[in-house]
Structures are given as structure tokens and as C-alpha cells.
Scaffold this active site. Structure first.
Site, PDB file in Angstrom:
ATOM      1  N   LYS A  24       0.822  -1.227   0.000  1.00 59.56           N
ATOM      2  CA  LYS A  24       0.000   0.000   0.000  1.00 59.56           C
ATOM      3  C   LYS A  24       0.844   1.260   0.000  1.00 59.56           C
ATOM      4  CE  LYS A  24      -2.468  -0.925   3.653  1.00 59.56           C
ATOM      5  NZ  LYS A  24      -1.903  -2.276   3.924  1.00 59.56           N
ATOM      6  N   ARG A  68      -9.579   2.775   9.247  1.00 59.15           N
ATOM      7  CA  ARG A  68      -9.050   1.455   9.622  1.00 59.15           C
ATOM      8  C   ARG A  68     -10.154   0.504  10.062  1.00 59.15           C
ATOM      9  NH1 ARG A  68      -3.850  -0.055  10.536  1.00 59.15           N
ATOM     10  NH2 ARG A  68      -3.165   2.090  10.403  1.00 59.15           N
ATOM     11  N   ARG A 120      11.508 -10.772   4.578  1.00 56.88           N
ATOM     12  CA  ARG A 120      12.282  -9.520   4.644  1.00 56.88           C
ATOM     13  C   ARG A 120      13.462  -9.639   5.609  1.00 56.88           C
ATOM     14  NH1 ARG A 120       7.530  -5.044   4.723  1.00 56.88           N
ATOM     15  NH2 ARG A 120       7.346  -5.754   6.877  1.00 56.88           N
ATOM     16  N   ARG A 151      13.011  -8.775  11.591  1.00 58.69           N
ATOM     17  CA  ARG A 151      12.354  -8.059  12.681  1.00 58.69           C
ATOM     18  C   ARG A 151      11.355  -8.972  13.383  1.00 58.69           C
ATOM     19  NH1 ARG A 151      10.189  -2.447  10.241  1.00 58.69           N
ATOM     20  NH2 ARG A 151       8.556  -3.919   9.670  1.00 58.69           N
ATOM     21  N   ARG A 156      -1.325 -10.390  12.439  1.00 56.23           N
ATOM     22  CA  ARG A 156      -1.660  -9.104  11.828  1.00 56.23           C
ATOM     23  C   ARG A 156      -2.744  -9.272  10.764  1.00 56.23           C
ATOM     24  NH1 ARG A 156       4.025  -7.060   9.852  1.00 56.23           N
ATOM     25  NH2 ARG A 156       2.785  -5.380   8.911  1.00 56.23           N
TER      26      ARG A 156
END
Length: 219
Positions: A13, A88, A127, A161, A172
Site C-alpha cells: 500500500k 481502519r 524480509r 524483525r 496481523r
């Protein structure tokens, strides 16, 4: 154009928002930027948000909504904006509807970036970030470093992370499905939702989005 951008974490996004806003000559308004700007400027809203964040609590909807309202009232947003991260949830979407109605304007489209859940997990969990410079980002599949675990740019250690682990990503995603995804149905009832695939190269997704928005505007 007045656009809301939605999609799960890992849909790209932020990247798409920047390209689309530039192509459409409208400001990109993200929740994260709103918080950072208000906090750094020491506004009343920023102080309220900081107090909740320092206490480890979520910033209430009314504070986020007020920040968004202030930002959308600025002169550069007079002819349109692209909202990223707001609304949201359905409560924020209803507040946005009322806010725009009060200004005598309305949304032109809600752009829904669609990505299969397994691809989201693959994108985020793969990542790796450089410990020396967090702007140096690699991916075990899509942008692998020449030497595993070592940054190509500075030789620093690459790490994953805590919020990029598969378990955290799936949590999430569950939050997204529960809290944010319902706004798509909210806007679909208004005939505003435009869904596109967010798979492929960044430029391909941007072109796809621009074409879909163009058709939506013409319709």
C-alpha cells in the site's frame, strides 16, 4: 480524485500510494505520517496520541479522525487526496462519510489491493533488514543479498524483525480481516470498491490501479 486505499499488510500500500498520488497530483495521507507530524509539531492531538502510545494503548478513533480531518482541510487536499491506513475500521469509515458529506464532497473510489494470504506471509516473513541502516532492505526470495545474512551495501548483519515472523504476520492478518476488511463491504454497498490484484512488479500494479481508477471515474 478522493481515494481510500485498502489491503492487507504486505500488499504494498505505501509503495503504491506514493506512485498513485504522484500520478494523480494529489497528496498521500497516511495514518503513520499523521501521527508523526502531529507528535513532532507538538499539536494538541499529537500530545493526546503520544500519551496513549506511551502508555502502550491504541490511539482512540476520535483522535485519529480529528487528525485526518485537519489534514484533509489543508489547501493541497482541496481537489483530492489518497488515504492510506485511514479509515481502519467501519466506525472510522462512517465518520469519514459524515465528514465528507458535511463538506459537500464524496469519495470517488476505494481501491482494494488483493493479495493471497500465503503471498503476504512470504513477502513479509522473507524480509531482512540491515542492523547498520534500516533503509537497506533485502528479501530471501525477491531481493536476496549476494552473501546470506550480509548487507550488500555496507556489510552489516541482516536480521528479521520480530514483527516480520510468520506467526506475527498471521496475527496481523487476522486483525486486518476482523477490523479493516469489513470497510470493503461498507463501501461496496455504495458502489465505490475497485479491486485489483497486487501481484507482479510495482509498475505493473500501478498501471493496473490507474486503469481501474480511470474506468471507475468514467463510470
Amino acid at each position: 480524485m478522493r481515494i481510500v486505499l485498502v489491503g492487507p499488510p504486505g500488499a504494498g500500500k505505501g509503495t503504491q500510494a506514493a506512485f498513485l498520488a504522484k500520478n494523480l497530483s494529489i497528496p498521500h495521507i497516511s495514518t503513520g505520517d499523521l501521527f508523526r507530524a502531529n507528535i513532532s509539531q507538538g499539536t494538541d492531538l499529537g500530545k493526546q496520541a503520544r500519551a496513549f502510545m506511551d502508555a502502550g494503548r491504541l490511539v482512540p478513533d476520535e483522535v485519529t479522525i480529528a487528525m485526518a480531518k485537519d489534514r484533509m482541510a489543508q489547501s493541497d487536499a482541496e481537489n483530492g487526496f489518497l488515504l492510506d491506513g485511514f479509515p481502519r475500521n467501519v466506525g472510522q469509515a462512517v465518520a469519514l462519510d459524515e465528514m465528507l458529506l458535511g463538506e459537500g464532497v464524496k469519495l470517488d473510489a476505494v481501491l482494494d489491493l488483493e493479495v493471497p494470504e500465503d503471498e503476504v506471509v512470504k513477502r513479509i516473513a522473507g524480509r531482512r533488514i540491515c542492523r547498520n541502516d534500516s533503509s537497506h532492505v533485502f528479501h530471501v526470495t525477491y531481493n536476496a543479498p549476494k552473501t546470506e545474512g550480509v548487507c550488500d551495501v555496507c556489510g552489516g548483519e541482516l536480521y528479521q524483525r520480530d514483527d516480520d515472523t510468520e506467526e506475527t504476520v498471521r496475527t496481523r492478518l487476522e486483525v486486518y480481516h476482523t477490523q479493516t476488511e469489513p470497510i470493503i463491504d461498507h463501501y461496496r454497498c455504495q458502489g465505490l470498491v475497485v479491486t485489483i490484484s497486487a501481484l507482479g512488479k510495482v509498475t505493473e500494479v500501478t498501471d493496473r490501479a490507474m486503469e481501474a481508477l480511470k474506468k471507475s471515474d468514467e463510470g
